[in-house]
Every structure is written in C-alpha cells, then in structure tokens.
Design an enzyme around this catalytic site. Structure first.
Site, PDB file in Angstrom:
ATOM      1  N   HIS A 221      -7.811  -5.302  -0.368  1.00 58.81           N
ATOM      2  CA  HIS A 221      -6.547  -4.671  -0.015  1.00 58.81           C
ATOM      3  C   HIS A 221      -6.082  -5.161   1.355  1.00 58.81           C
ATOM      4  O   HIS A 221      -6.861  -5.185   2.309  1.00 58.81           O
ATOM      5  CB  HIS A 221      -6.775  -3.157   0.015  1.00 58.81           C
ATOM      6  CG  HIS A 221      -5.548  -2.323   0.081  1.00 58.81           C
ATOM      7  ND1 HIS A 221      -4.687  -2.171  -0.984  1.00 58.81           N
ATOM      8  CD2 HIS A 221      -5.049  -1.546   1.083  1.00 58.81           C
ATOM      9  CE1 HIS A 221      -3.721  -1.343  -0.651  1.00 58.81           C
ATOM     10  NE2 HIS A 221      -3.908  -0.946   0.598  1.00 58.81           N
TER      11      HIS A 221
ATOM     12  N   SER B 279       0.842  -1.186   0.000  1.00 64.15           N
ATOM     13  CA  SER B 279       0.000   0.000   0.000  1.00 64.15           C
ATOM     14  C   SER B 279       0.883   1.244   0.000  1.00 64.15           C
ATOM     15  O   SER B 279       1.700   1.416  -0.902  1.00 64.15           O
ATOM     16  CB  SER B 279      -0.949  -0.051   1.198  1.00 64.15           C
ATOM     17  OG  SER B 279      -1.942   0.933   1.110  1.00 64.15           O
TER      18      SER B 279
ATOM     19  N   GLU C 147      -9.138  -5.009  -4.440  1.00 62.56           N
ATOM     20  CA  GLU C 147      -8.521  -4.019  -3.555  1.00 62.56           C
ATOM     21  C   GLU C 147      -9.551  -3.132  -2.861  1.00 62.56           C
ATOM     22  O   GLU C 147      -9.525  -2.933  -1.642  1.00 62.56           O
ATOM     23  CB  GLU C 147      -7.567  -3.128  -4.368  1.00 62.56           C
ATOM     24  CG  GLU C 147      -6.431  -3.839  -5.047  1.00 62.56           C
ATOM     25  CD  GLU C 147      -5.213  -4.024  -4.176  1.00 62.56           C
ATOM     26  OE1 GLU C 147      -5.273  -3.693  -2.966  1.00 62.56           O
ATOM     27  OE2 GLU C 147      -4.194  -4.524  -4.695  1.00 62.56           O
TER      28      GLU C 147
END
Length: 489
Positions: free
Chosen positions: A409, A195, A315
């Site tokens: 995610h 990330s 995600e």
C-alpha cells in the site's frame, strides 16, 4: 524536511474572488501554497459545514505551505516509512496549486488530489505531493487539505456528518469558480486520491452532484465503503467515554483539537486496517453519502464519468511486515479473521496452495487485500460495463526492497507523481526505484486527465488489467481470477 527545491525563484500572481495571491516560479512551474478555499473551521464554525473564505485586502503571500489539519503523527514501525508534516494554524482548509508558468490561450486540464491517511493523517504539505511533474506536463494541479479525525469524521448529535468530505466538495466548488485564473479548465477536472483519499473520491463519484464538480476520477487503493452511522460512530462514542462527555457537538467543542487528538490516540492504539480496532470511516447520511459507494455504483451512480481504478499487489504488507506482525499471525488468527469477514475455508486453501512458501501472516494479507479492495474493484468495473463511460483497471506490482514491502500500500505514490527522489518516495520505494516505470505510470495518469484514456483497453468481458511491474508492464487478462471468484459473494 524541505517543501521547496533549491534555486532562484520569481514572483507569480493570480486573482481570485477573495483577493490577489502571490506565488513563486521555479523551474518553469508556478506554485501557490496555502490558498484558503473555506473559512477556518474554528469557533462557531467548528463541527459545522464549510463556510466561504473571507476576502482579504492587498496581495496574499502564497509562497509557503499553509497550516495542516490537526492530526497525530504516525507511530510505531509505520512512522519509519510514512512521513508526517504538521504546520500549526487555524486556516487549514487550504489548497496548493502547481501550474505551467508558460501557458497558451487555451485553458489546461486540472487534476485535484485528495491525500490518504486513514481519514486521520496526511496533508498537502508533504514533499511528494508538490505536483511539479503534473504542471511540467501541462496539467494545473491542485492538492487539498480537509478536516481529519475527530474534527472531520465524528458522528455527533447536533453536527453534520462527513465534514471532511464536505470540505472536499467545497474545494471542488472553489476549483469550478476560481481555477481559470490559474490557467485551468473547470470543464476538465479529474479528481484522484489514494487510500482514504480514494475512499472519498469513490463517495464523490457516487454523489448526485458529481457531474457538476468533475469530469473524470481516479481511485488508488481506495475502499468503496461507508458505514451505517452507528458503526461509523463507534470511535466517537469511545472518545466520548474516554473524555467522560456525551457525543454531542457542544460537548466535543469544549475540548481543544489537541485534547481530542490525545483522546483519539488513546482509543485507536494498536488499530490497523488489517487487524481491526477503532478507526474513522465515512458514515451513511442523507446529504453527502446517501448509501455506501459500492451500493450506489451497483445502481449505476457515476456511470457517466470515466474512471481509472486499481490496487497494489501486496497492499496489506504495509501494516504487516515493518511491524513484524506478519510473523506473529498463526492459523488461529487466520481462522478468526476469515470467519469475521466471510471468507470460506476453500478460499484459504486456494490462497495457500498458490503461495506455498508464504507464512500465515502473508496468506492473511493476500486474502485481506483481495477481500477489502480487489474484489470490490472488480465488482465496480463489472457494474459499469452497462454504462456509457469507460473503466480502466491497473495493478501496481513492482516490488520495493524497503523493509520487504514489495508492492505494498502506497508504494506507487512516487511513481504516479514521477518524483522518486522525494523523501516520501525514498521512504517507501528506496533509492533504486526504476525511473522508466515512474515515467510510464505518470504518463498514464496525465493521458487519462487529458483524453479520458490512460493508454490501454477499457474494462470488458476479458477483464484487462494494466500491470505496472517495472518490466514490460503488460496488460494481463483476468489475473488470479480463480482466487477472485472464491472471494466474490
């Protein structure tokens, strides 16, 4: 939340240029916690480039996690899934090391972890980032804290930009100088991050000094972006307005970290990576981010460094589903969003046709995932085909049952770290996550750090993508390529 395993421990010591440190040995792994790689960024060093850590006398106790960077905990629905560990103290520019307790004469590969968290959350004190499994498999693992939020990524007159990234570079220089004392080879350093941590790894890989700091890189669900200073500084300007001060180093330094965090919380309320709002970002600057990573890669930057890069299939579900936002988004929201980021009506129709049972919020999430992460990743992999170093692409597709996250995610983190029983992983993947998938995925990361290959064919004209689905984990060629093409500028 415990940072340590139960059971007996033994002492371990190592010598750095600043002094000797004492760690602990548990289950065949040496752990050193909270070693300073730079001076505490307080007082005159606040909003300044990192300075060398001061030396100490005697043996420094490194058996407990060190302070964490000032930050607010996650709020709302996402707080149920993503943990926060906050440890008070000024010396938060520190790192943790996990290394095999029994080592031969040869130095071992090193992996340096940069956590995610939107450049405003996260730390190396999270249980899931202990790195024991990497040490178990012959890696010297390093997890780094760096400045976050207003302290690390403000755009202030009189202060350098991207201080959190400068911290990361200082940590990597520390690794080059000191890691041999812990059994690590400074010539075989792999940086990896997820990330926001993946975003900073991209910036590090694009930097002209990259080859002097590490030899391989892994980007997990990381944007390949940096914003012009004016755009990146919008959150700084809004905080300055909130505090009724100019956006200068002197003015911000008059407020305590806690006061800045309170202002940060006020101006970012309701913001998410999908719905927008104010957030911190890397800022283009001549020293650390001369151009956005994507532009640098298109010009050949980092092409000599082997790269492993990938995304998760779903995600955006991390932000859309637990909050209930996925059911609130309607056609109007989709129309506004697609125009804002340049998605054609034809692309929307294709995504809808391929997902006939999905609600509008899920369509928007799939479009956002591809537009923000998967398409740029493919462009990077294509640009690197002309270079000397290989690129390996993966997709994490196993579907978590927790809060209908699916392959959202951050769900892959417990698998990469082969630590499915950590509270961090349980919050994202649940108690039924398949251990064979963690074994295979973790092994790929270790193999890449050791040999430069994770075990499947490098990127080529057939577009191979290793797909970690928890079944056969196949290599799929050009997955969903028609959708990719419709979103490619």
């Amino acid at each position: 939340m415990s940072q340590h395993d139960a059971g007996p421990s033994l002492g371990a010591t190592a010598t750095t240029s600043c002094g000797e440190v004492r760690g602990e040995v548990r289950d065949g792994v040496e752990h050193y916690w909270g070693i300073p790689y730079a001076a505490a960024p307080v007082g005159e060093l606040r909003f300044a480039l990192p300075h060398p850590a001061p030396a100490w006398e005697g043996v420094r106790d490194s058996t407990e996690p060190g302070p964490t960077a000032p930050q607010n905990p996650y709020t709302g629905a996402i707080a149920r899934i993503l943990p926060t560990v906050i440890i008070a103290g000024d010396g938060f520019l520190n790192l943790n090391i996990a290394a095999p307790a029994v080592r031969g004469p040869e130095l071992l590969p090193v992996m340096v972890w940069f956590h995610g968290g939107s450049l405003q959350h996260g730390s190396n004190a999270l249980v899931g980032y202990r790195g024991r499994s990497f040490a178990r498999d012959g890696i010297v693992y390093v997890a780094v804290n760096y400045r976050l939020g207003a302290e690390g990524f403000s755009v202030l007159d009189g202060a350098p930009r991207n201080l959190g990234l400068a911290d990361q570079m200082a940590a990597l220089r520390w690794v080059q100088q000191e890691i041999a004392s812990f059994g690590g080879d400074p010539q075989r350093v792999t940086v990896f991050g997820q990330s926001a941590g993946g975003n900073t790894v991209a910036a590090l890989l694009a930097h002209p000094d990259a080859s002097t700091l590490f030899s391989r890189a892994i980007i997990q669900s990381g944007p390949l972006t940096a914003d012009p200073a004016k755009q990146a500084g919008k959150i700084t300007q809004r905080m300055a307005k909130d505090l009724k001060i100019p956006a200068t180093r002197d003015a911000f330094s008059r407020f305590s970290p806690d006061e800045l965090l309170a202002s940060q919380a006020r101006v970012t309320a309701g913001s998410t990576p999908i719905t927008g709002g104010l957030s911190f970002a890397l800022a283009v600057d001549p020293v650390f981010v001369p151009v956005s990573p994507a532009a640098a890669f298109a010009s050949g930057a980092g092409s000599g460094t082997p790269l492993l890069i990938g995304t998760t299939t779903d995600e955006a579900r991390l932000w859309l589903v637990p909050s209930g936002l996925v059911m609130k988004l309607k056609a109007l929201h989709l129309a506004v969003a697609r125009r804002k980021v340049g998605i054609s009506a034809a692309a929307v129709k294709l995504f809808q046709r391929n997902r006939p049972y999905s609600v509008m919020g899920e369509i928007l999430g799939a479009l956002a995932t591809d537009k923000l992460l998967r398409v740029p990743m493919n462009q990077l992999a294509d640009a690197r085909l002309a270079g000397p170093a290989p690129t390996y692409v993966y997709e994490f597709a196993w579907e978590s049952p927790v809060e209908h996250l699916r392959a959202a995610h951050a769900v892959e983190l417990g698998f990469v770290f082969d630590d499915l029983l950590s509270p961090d992983s349980l919050g994202l993947a649940g108690s039924t996550a398949p251990q064979p998938l963690a074994t295979e995925m973790h092994r790929a990361w270790v193999d890449f750090a050791v040999s430069g290959s994770p075990g499947w064919e490098a990127w080529n004209s057939q577009r191979p993508v290793k797909t970690f689905d928890g079944g056969t984990n196949p290599v799929i060629y050009a997955p969903r390529d028609e959708e990719r093409v419709t979103l490619t500028p």
